[in-house]
Design an enzyme around this catalytic site. Structure first.
Site, short mmCIF file in Angstrom:
data_model
loop_
_atom_site.label_atom_id
_atom_site.label_comp_id
_atom_site.label_asym_id
_atom_site.label_seq_id
_atom_site.Cartn_x
_atom_site.Cartn_y
_atom_site.Cartn_z
N SER A 17 8.36 8.12 3.38
CA SER A 17 7.59 7.06 3.51
C SER A 17 8.25 5.90 3.74
CB SER A 17 6.45 7.04 2.06
OG SER A 17 7.46 6.29 1.15
N LYS A 18 7.17 4.76 4.20
CA LYS A 18 7.76 3.59 4.37
C LYS A 18 8.72 2.90 3.35
CE LYS A 18 4.75 1.94 7.89
NZ LYS A 18 3.42 2.34 7.99
N ARG A 19 8.46 3.44 2.08
CA ARG A 19 9.10 2.84 0.94
C ARG A 19 10.42 3.24 0.93
NH1 ARG A 19 7.15 5.22 -3.58
NH2 ARG A 19 5.50 6.46 -2.14
N HIS A 20 10.78 4.35 1.60
CA HIS A 20 12.26 4.78 1.77
C HIS A 20 12.86 4.16 2.75
CE1 HIS A 20 10.18 8.08 -0.75
NE2 HIS A 20 10.92 7.68 -1.74
N GLY A 21 12.31 3.21 3.34
CA GLY A 21 13.07 2.52 4.30
C GLY A 21 13.31 3.49 5.81
#
Ligand code: GLU
Length: 492
Positions: free
Chosen positions: A259-263
């Protein structure tokens, strides 16, 4: 003819998972000698991000994924549509959806629903409290079309819902997951047209896939629970149902959904970090697919020949960073130095090492070879070569002294090397000849190798670890090499 499509919503950069979907749909179309279509699904007006259509197209282009029909960017940088089933942007197809929803209303497969927000909220809360599945209760299902049309004509806000059959099952054979079955009674009366007149994803996707003659719908696993709703729509229209392939989830090494949170998940991120497109495409093709044997290196052209859904796995595909790095390194090694310079040049410029106005190509061609076998990314390569471009190096004098030697000895050796190097002709100034001659000279003078080569290497690189002295000297050329050795000697 096989026709596949990639149907992104323009909500930002191209996610690496979406690129995989696009790639698989593209490869399958090419393998089957069919067509690959790009359609933009922009009916959810709240999530639109300005400029994303361009971004998505440019990313696909970068990946070498050619669009046969749909949208492209012309030479002037404008979006243009091509193909006979257009427009390929859903917001430009509103009339078409209005026309097709009438068919469903007339055939009693869809109905107007006037339920207001408060009623639906209350319904949901009650269902939640009773631990029931939350869904529409069919309150407006039996209103007559005549009556509802009147209410709509009077300006009463309404949505249009699908009248799902209450009995029976929907079965389909997914090209990845095999047989899939859903009971009709579990499926909600999906909204097809919103109160603002825009279609929902479910309605638009079916109408468009049908009108664009899509034969194989290839998309992420998250859509599989929508597929029975779509099949119900095909059936309501009396249309042929396409084949479906739902690609497994992409997970990181901790088995969490990427996900975007994991960059690092947009294609742009990888591009900026200096990953090569060939490596990335090869790596992504292996996220859930393999050729069934030991081969790992594939060009896009080879993938087009090899790709079939028989070898696509339904297990979650692990996004393994090490593997991507391995691919990138292999592709860097396999490039000829000229190509490597072409690829690395934007990074040299970005790092302020090369002035775009005065590019010394020959120098760069020699330079990149110093790190070609080591660098994982183009950014690594450029950063590791930074010392070559410095006008003067900052060197800790102690670093110039080889273990068993002294400052005085290091100074003397550097000065002697300067005198010796001056005797070498320009035509012989390359790493092989330099090494040959210097080794003979060291032997003749009975010097200890480390006492000479260590300070020279540090004088040329300013670093504890670096490529060897002859490699660096070969790249720098005679004049710069001598200047660097002299100035290092002066520090001692
Ligand atoms: N617009 C959907 C998305 O953004 C497409 C899903 C599909 O391919 O049907 O993923």
């Amino acid at each position: 003819m096989t026709r596949t499509r990639f149907a992104p919503s323009p909500t930002g950069f191209l996610h690496i998972g979406s690129l995989r979907t696009a790639l698989f749909a593209y490869l399958f179309a090419r393998h089957e000698k069919g067509k690959f279509i790009l359609r933009i699904e922009d009916t959810d007006r709240n999530r639109l991000v300005e400029g994303s259509i361009d971004q998505i197209i440019r990313s696909l282009e970068w990946g070498g994924i050619q669009i046969d029909e749909g949208i492209e960017i012309n030479k002037d940088g404008n979006l243009v549509q091509k193909g006979e089933c257009g427009p390929y942007i859903q917001s430009e197809r509103l009339k078409i959806y209005q026309e097709y929803i009438q068919i469903l209303l007339e055939s009693d497969n869809a109905y107007y629903c006037f339920c207001i927000r408060e009623r639906l909220d209350h319904l949901r809360k009650t269902q939640e409290a009773n631990k029931q599945a939350t869904r529409y209760d069919g309150h407006c299902r039996s209103l007559s079309l005549k009556e509802t049309k009147k209410r709509v004509a009077h300006g009463e806000p309404a949505v249009i819902r699908l009248k799902m059959p209450t009995e029976g099952t929907i079965n389909f054979v997914d090209m990845v997951r095999g047989e899939v079955s859903f009971e009709n009674k579990q499926i909600d009366d999906q909204i097809l047209i919103k109160s603002d007149g825009f279609p929902t994803y479910h309605f638009a996707v079916v109408v468009d896939d049908h009108l664009m003659k899509i034969t194989h719908v290839i998309r992420g696993e998250e859509w599989i629970s929508s597929t029975p709703k779509h099949i119900a729509l095909y059936q309501a229209f009396g249309w042929n149902v396409p084949f479906f392939a739902h690609l497994s989830l992409l997970v990181n090494e901790q088995r969490q959904k990427l996900s975007k949170r994991h960059g690092d998940i947009s294609l742009e991120d990888f591009k900026e970090k200096g990953y090569l497109v060939e490596a990335l495409i090869n790596f992504i093709s292996f996220l859930g697919w393999n050729p069934g044997d030991e081969r790992e290196m594939f060009t896009l052209k080879e993938l087009e020949k090899e790709f079939t859904f028989k070898k696509v796995s339904k297990a979650p595909a692990v996004f393994n960073r090490e593997k991507l790095n391995w691919y990138n390194k292999q592709y860097i090694i396999a490039m000829n130095p000229e190509e490597l310079v072409d690829n690395a040049l934007p990074f040299f410029i970005q790092h302020g090492l090369v002035n775009p106005e005065s590019i010394e190509r020959d120098f760069l061609v020699r330079a990149v070879q110093l790190e070609q076998g080591r660098a994982v990314t183009l950014v690594d390569l450029v950063e590791a070569l930074g010392f070559l471009f410095a006008s003067s190096l900052i060197i800790e004098p102690e670093l110039l002294v080889w273990k068993k030697s002294t400052r005085d000895d290091a100074k003397e050796k550097l000065n002697q090397v300067v005198i010796f190097f001056q005797t070498i002709k320009e035509g012989e100034w390359n790493k092989v000849k330099l090494k040959e001659k210097t080794m003979v000279w060291i032997q003749e003078n009975d010097f200890c190798i480390g006492n000479v080569l260590w300070p020279v290497r540090v004088a040329l690189s300013g670093q504890k670890n670096s490529p060897g002295p002859f490699e660096i000297a070969g790249v720098l050329g005679k004049d710069k090499t001598i200047v660097r050795i002299r100035s290092a000697a002066s520090l001692l």
